[in-house]
Design an enzyme around this catalytic site. Structure first.
Site, PDB file in Angstrom:
ATOM      1  N   GLY A   1      14.378  36.743 -19.909  1.00  0.00           N
ATOM      2  CA  GLY A   1      13.638  36.340 -18.716  1.00  0.00           C
ATOM      3  C   GLY A   1      13.018  34.967 -18.855  1.00  0.00           C
ATOM      4  O   GLY A   1      12.548  34.385 -17.889  1.00  0.00           O
TER       5      GLY A   1
ATOM      6  N   LYS B   1      13.401  28.796 -25.728  1.00  0.00           N
ATOM      7  CA  LYS B   1      12.436  29.769 -25.207  1.00  0.00           C
ATOM      8  C   LYS B   1      11.399  29.063 -24.332  1.00  0.00           C
ATOM      9  O   LYS B   1      10.957  27.971 -24.666  1.00  0.00           O
ATOM     10  CB  LYS B   1      11.748  30.463 -26.385  1.00  0.00           C
ATOM     11  CG  LYS B   1      11.059  31.755 -26.018  1.00  0.00           C
ATOM     12  CD  LYS B   1      10.815  32.590 -27.260  1.00  0.00           C
ATOM     13  CE  LYS B   1      10.003  33.836 -26.935  1.00  0.00           C
ATOM     14  NZ  LYS B   1       9.796  34.671 -28.112  1.00  0.00           N
TER      15      LYS B   1
ATOM     16  N   ARG C   1      14.971  27.861 -30.781  1.00  0.00           N
ATOM     17  CA  ARG C   1      15.114  28.876 -31.825  1.00  0.00           C
ATOM     18  C   ARG C   1      16.576  28.950 -32.235  1.00  0.00           C
ATOM     19  O   ARG C   1      17.462  28.746 -31.392  1.00  0.00           O
ATOM     20  CB  ARG C   1      14.646  30.180 -31.220  1.00  0.00           C
ATOM     21  CG  ARG C   1      14.763  31.380 -32.049  1.00  0.00           C
ATOM     22  CD  ARG C   1      13.906  32.465 -31.444  1.00  0.00           C
ATOM     23  NE  ARG C   1      14.589  33.170 -30.356  1.00  0.00           N
ATOM     24  CZ  ARG C   1      14.068  34.212 -29.727  1.00  0.00           C
ATOM     25  NH1 ARG C   1      12.864  34.659 -30.047  1.00  0.00           N
ATOM     26  NH2 ARG C   1      14.726  34.815 -28.781  1.00  0.00           N
TER      27      ARG C   1
ATOM     28  N   ARG D   1      20.915  42.064 -29.404  1.00  0.00           N
ATOM     29  CA  ARG D   1      19.918  43.068 -29.798  1.00  0.00           C
ATOM     30  C   ARG D   1      20.475  44.479 -29.635  1.00  0.00           C
ATOM     31  O   ARG D   1      21.504  44.665 -28.982  1.00  0.00           O
ATOM     32  CB  ARG D   1      18.702  42.943 -28.853  1.00  0.00           C
ATOM     33  CG  ARG D   1      18.057  41.597 -28.882  1.00  0.00           C
ATOM     34  CD  ARG D   1      17.849  41.066 -27.463  1.00  0.00           C
ATOM     35  NE  ARG D   1      17.587  39.616 -27.510  1.00  0.00           N
ATOM     36  CZ  ARG D   1      16.396  39.095 -27.742  1.00  0.00           C
ATOM     37  NH1 ARG D   1      15.366  39.887 -27.884  1.00  0.00           N
ATOM     38  NH2 ARG D   1      16.240  37.800 -27.823  1.00  0.00           N
TER      39      ARG D   1
ATOM     40  N   ASP E   1      14.694  46.150 -27.563  1.00  0.00           N
ATOM     41  CA  ASP E   1      15.172  44.822 -27.162  1.00  0.00           C
ATOM     42  C   ASP E   1      14.678  43.736 -28.120  1.00  0.00           C
ATOM     43  O   ASP E   1      15.080  42.578 -28.003  1.00  0.00           O
ATOM     44  CB  ASP E   1      14.730  44.496 -25.723  1.00  0.00           C
ATOM     45  CG  ASP E   1      13.239  44.692 -25.508  1.00  0.00           C
ATOM     46  OD1 ASP E   1      12.782  45.838 -25.620  1.00  0.00           O
ATOM     47  OD2 ASP E   1      12.535  43.706 -25.252  1.00  0.00           O
ATOM     48  N   ASN E   2      13.813  44.110 -29.064  1.00  0.00           N
ATOM     49  CA  ASN E   2      13.362  43.146 -30.062  1.00  0.00           C
ATOM     50  C   ASN E   2      13.951  43.465 -31.438  1.00  0.00           C
ATOM     51  O   ASN E   2      13.414  43.042 -32.460  1.00  0.00           O
ATOM     52  CB  ASN E   2      11.831  43.137 -30.134  1.00  0.00           C
ATOM     53  CG  ASN E   2      11.195  42.538 -28.886  1.00  0.00           C
ATOM     54  OD1 ASN E   2      11.844  41.775 -28.169  1.00  0.00           O
ATOM     55  ND2 ASN E   2       9.948  42.867 -28.626  1.00  0.00           N
TER      56      ASN E   2
ATOM     57  N   ASP F   1      11.856  37.700 -32.164  1.00  0.00           N
ATOM     58  CA  ASP F   1      10.853  37.808 -31.098  1.00  0.00           C
ATOM     59  C   ASP F   1       9.440  37.997 -31.639  1.00  0.00           C
ATOM     60  O   ASP F   1       8.860  39.081 -31.580  1.00  0.00           O
ATOM     61  CB  ASP F   1      11.210  38.941 -30.111  1.00  0.00           C
ATOM     62  CG  ASP F   1      12.236  38.471 -29.098  1.00  0.00           C
ATOM     63  OD1 ASP F   1      12.805  37.380 -29.286  1.00  0.00           O
ATOM     64  OD2 ASP F   1      12.476  39.187 -28.107  1.00  0.00           O
TER      65      ASP F   1
END
Ligand code: AMP
Ligand code: MG
Length: 489
Positions: free
Chosen positions: A92, A113, A176, A183, A252-253, A262
């Site tokens: 997002g 990011k 990054r 993931r 998701d991390n 993350d």
């Protein structure tokens, strides 16, 4: 060494079907300025460090200009957040600019990011604040230096863009890098939308790119899951031995290749406390320090479920059952090294447990205790004075010291040699919250980025004495104890 415009892109993820991503370009930041640059990460993509001096550098990493060969996209994924499935996630506020291949053929994702809204942004702004990019930059490099698999940080670009969080803050972007940003949740996304063909395609892609040894294997999906279980278990053993709490272990991390990914409301434990929960919105301590291995296994179960169309339940179960042993063996191995033990013996588990039990009640600084333990010579009448002084209950630690001494004697441990080995695994410097906070305050309030660079310099060499920076190894001052870390970022 290459100029930025000469980087060689090989955008393999982009060649997957369009359902895997949203093609979207970064949204430029207002008045961008360089905050920090990490030439170590740059060298991974053969980037000429002098490039940072050119105005284009800032333009490329603040969304003003696209690097030739990049083909930006936001990756699709879903995930279990605090135990509840959320079908509406995806990148997002981060964009994969592309994948760069270096001279030796390794491929690195360039992931920006804070780069603006994407299809997956929901009601959020797609931005990251300077504060949180500094936390991620410093921690990923600190964790890397501690020998823990992680994403890396290339640079932070600050700006005058106003971003609303609890207060108004300034927006920033961080570049990054990682072998991949896929993931567990990337697989869940296709499983829960009933697209087994895409689950298989993604598994084939990940195996081809990151588990090449499995190509052509008859049971390759099972072996893939086994490998992810093993990497994740070893990552947990690493986190637990260095005292790192991630803070938001949602699926998701969780990196599919076993990286720390993350960085949000994470923390390094200072006083030893198994219940340490750095995220102030994690009211039930779901992601507390002590829960991390169990949560990792819970997350692996969710991954196995998502792979249900290509791995039978029995086989998945077999793979998952290995977690416990791999984790325990790896944890004991790490702790044995921290204790300076060269061999492994059945009684070592009790020796470790006994020590941790004393550390809980005494609230001893975890990092500093192990660093000082390398000076241990004789348990009589207790530990050496500098260790002894860390404990109120001299008898408790004294009893443990007797056991430790006999364990050392049993393998004819040499004091000098042991200290040398122990200082290579017990860091003097970790990213204490108050240190990060000092760097953030200077950057945010005074646009002074020197503390970020100084901290980075100290933390990338955490096992060296660097005696000129002794104070950076100190436990927190009163204001820096139990700092509340908000998950807003
Ligand atoms: P995180 O907790 O940072 O892992 O974020 C969970 C999800 O929310 C991810 O898909 C993020 O990309 C998304 N997200 C977090 N913050 C923002 C934001 N400010 N704007 C858009 N999406 C966001
Ligand atoms: Mg995330």
């Amino acid at each position: 060494m290459r100029k930025i415009a000469e980087l060689k892109f090989d955008n393999t993820y982009r060649r997957l079907p369009e359902d895997f991503y949203h093609l979207v370009k970064p949204t430029a930041l207002k008045n961008p300025k360089l905050v920090c640059f990490n030439s170590d990460a740059g060298s991974l993509i053969d980037l000429d460090p002098n490039e940072v001096m050119k105005p284009e550098f800032i333009e490329y990493f603040s969304g003003h200009k696209l690097i030739p060969g990049s083909d930006p996209l936001a990756m699709y994924y879903t995930g279990h957040q605090f135990g509840v499935y959320n079908s509406d996630i995806g990148d997002g506020r981060a964009i994969l600019l592309g994948e760069v291949r270096n001279f030796v053929g390794e491929k690195w994702d360039l992931h920006l990011k804070g780069s603006g809204r994407t299809r997956y942004s929901r009601v959020f702004d797609g931005r990251a604040v300077l504060r949180s990019t500094i936390r991620e930059y410093l921690c990923s490099e600190a964790i890397y230096a501690l020998g823990t698999p992680t994403t890396r940080a290339l640079c932070i670009i600050g700006s005058d863009e106003e971003v609303e969080r609890e207060t108004t803050e300034k927006g920033a972007m961080m570049l990054r890098m990682a072998e991949t940003h896929i993931r567990f949740g990337s697989f869940e996304a296709f499983h829960y939308t009933d697209r087994p063909d895409y689950v298989k395609l993604l598994a084939d892609y990940v195996i081809e790119q990151h588990f090449p040894g499995l190509i052509g294997e008859e049971n390759k999906y099972y072996m893939f899951l086994k490998d992810v279980v093993s990497r994740t278990a070893q990552l947990m053993a690493k986190w637990q031995s260095v005292g790192f709490a991630h803070g938001v272990m949602n699926t998701d991390n969780m990196s599919i290749t076993g990286l720390t990914i993350d960085y949000g409301p994470y923390g390094f434990m200072e006083e030893y406390d198994p219940e340490y929960t750095p995220n102030n919105s994690d009211h039930f301590g779901r992601y507390s320090f002590q829960n991390q291995p169990a949560i990792a296994l819970w997350n692996l179960n969710k991954l196995a479920l998502a792979l249900g169309s290509i791995i039978s339940r029995d086989r998945a179960q077999e793979a998952l059952e290995e977690f416990k042993n791999i984790y325990s063996n790896s944890f004991v191995r790490n702790m044995n090294r921290k204790l300076g033990l060269k061999t492994a013996r059945p009684e070592d588990v009790d020796l470790i447990k006994g020590l941790l039990k004393i550390m809980v009640t005494e609230k001893v600084d975890y990092t500093n205790f192990f660093r000082k333990l390398s000076d241990f010579t004789s348990p009589d009448p207790g530990l050496n004075r500098n260790l002894d002084s860390m404990f109120e209950d001299k008898a408790g630690i004294g009893d443990w010291a007797v056991l430790y001494k006999s364990r050392l004697d049993a393998e004819n441990s040499d004091d000098y040699e042991r200290k040398r080995e122990m200082d290579l695994v017990n860091p003097k410097f970790i990213l204490r919250n108050y240190l990060a906070e000092n760097a953030i305050k200077k950057a945010v309030n005074e646009a002074d980025y020197s503390e970020i660079n100084l901290l980075h310099k100290i933390l990338k060499d955490p096992f060296s004495e660097q005696s000129e920076f002794d104070e950076y190894a100190d436990p927190p001052p009163d204001w820096g104890r139990n700092l509340v870390i908000s998950c807003s970022s």
